[in-house]
Design an enzyme around this catalytic site. Structure first.
Site, PDB file in Angstrom:
ATOM      1  N   GLU A   1       0.885  -1.113   0.019  1.00  0.00           N
ATOM      2  CA  GLU A   1      -0.062   0.072  -0.013  1.00  0.00           C
ATOM      3  C   GLU A   1       0.681   1.198   0.065  1.00  0.00           C
ATOM      4  O   GLU A   1       1.755   1.450   0.968  1.00  0.00           O
ATOM      5  CB  GLU A   1      -0.978   0.101   1.244  1.00  0.00           C
ATOM      6  CG  GLU A   1      -1.890   1.170   1.441  1.00  0.00           C
ATOM      7  CD  GLU A   1      -2.498   1.151   2.443  1.00  0.00           C
ATOM      8  OE1 GLU A   1      -3.571   2.126   2.830  1.00  0.00           O
ATOM      9  OE2 GLU A   1      -2.304   0.528   3.516  1.00  0.00           O
TER      10      GLU A   1
ATOM     11  N   GLU B   1     -12.418   2.725   5.505  1.00  0.00           N
ATOM     12  CA  GLU B   1     -11.086   2.804   6.374  1.00  0.00           C
ATOM     13  C   GLU B   1     -11.165   4.449   6.717  1.00  0.00           C
ATOM     14  O   GLU B   1     -10.195   5.165   6.153  1.00  0.00           O
ATOM     15  CB  GLU B   1      -9.980   2.389   5.778  1.00  0.00           C
ATOM     16  CG  GLU B   1      -8.789   2.325   6.968  1.00  0.00           C
ATOM     17  CD  GLU B   1      -7.539   2.059   6.407  1.00  0.00           C
ATOM     18  OE1 GLU B   1      -6.703   1.073   7.082  1.00  0.00           O
ATOM     19  OE2 GLU B   1      -7.044   2.490   5.465  1.00  0.00           O
TER      20      GLU B   1
END
Length: 273
Positions: free
Chosen positions: A142, A239
């Protein structure tokens, strides 16, 4: 596309095992957990089964969080620790039935050699993929924006794409967080097209505050359409930092589902491994 709740950031008014049922009652299709390792894997798996909630992703342990670690993947001097973290992740991933795990590159420090960090990351990603592929689990890496995490090694999309391509394992992909990418890439739609088929998991929050979608500057309809064009048809994980109680701020859910339908995502490919 289906919508998951990141229960490390949402429903924090409740104990972690209780958040599975709360996510189901709120209308989510599944959950993800950043770091489940303070709980027994089987206890979490039982809570997920009882709530009927699939767990779609967890992170590989990221080092000593209390000491400021934010990942181990690109730290050349800590390869043994990274391998131990992968080994610790595997039984949790299997018990929880996840099909994605995320590797965080970490913060090497200003004196680190970027080439050595990149080489460490490529090797570590390949190792993680080789370990997890027999269980049918794909490994993500990520990019994280440097405003939130100064010094993070993958501070934009391009080096993450490069690392995945150089690692050369079919069980690797990019975890594409719309929030982080909106803060680092000049054009979010173009960034989605650049990552293309390497996108293996998507997370979201709005900018600039990392709060609920449709409260800031991201064009979610446009981003979803770009994901559909790229062929992504898998999980979208919420998120974000709730502006208040999680349950009080979920008016965005039906709006996002409508945007998914409008994006024509049903005709896209699945990113399943």
């Amino acid at each position: 596309m289906r919508i998951a709740a990141n229960i490390s950031m949402l429903f924090t008014e409740l104990a972690l095992p209780q958040r599975f049922a709360a996510a189901r009652e709120a209308g989510f299709d599944g959950v993800e957990i950043q770091f489940p390792y303070e709980h027994e894997a089987e206890a979490l798996a039982a809570a997920a089964r009882a709530a009927g909630m699939p767990v779609v992703l967890i992170n590989v342990p990221a080092g000593d969080l209390a000491a400021g670690d934010v990942g181990l993947g690109a730290l050349p001097g800590r390869r043994a620790e990274f391998r131990a973290a992968v080994a610790r992740c595997i039984p949790y991933a299997r018990a929880l039935g996840v099909r994605r795990v995320n590797v965080l590159a970490g913060r090497p420090g200003p004196a680190a050699d970027p080439a050595a960090c990149h080489a460490a990351l490529v090797g570590n990603l390949r190792h993680a993929a080789e370990c997890l592929a027999p269980s049918g689990i794909r490994v993500m890496v990520e990019p994280v924006n440097p405003h939130d995490v100064p010094g993070f090694f993958l501070d934009r999309l391009a080096p993450a794409v490069r690392a995945v391509r150089e690692a050369g394992h079919p069980g690797l992909g990019v975890q594409f967080d719309l929030y982080h990418m909106a803060r680092t890439e000049p054009d979010l739609g173009a960034a989605i097209a650049e990552a293309g088929g390497l996108i293996g998991h998507v997370q979201f929050a709005d900018t600039p505050g990392r709060h609920e979608p449709f409260t800031g500057g991201i064009d979610f309809a446009g981003a979803l359409a770009a994901l559909a064009r790229a062929g992504y048809a898998d999980w979208l994980a919420a998120e974000y930092r709730p502006a208040g109680r999680t349950q009080d701020g979920l008016g965005w859910l039906p709006r996002l589902r409508a945007a998914i339908q409008g994006a024509g995502s049903g005709n896209s490919r699945s990113s399943a491994m």
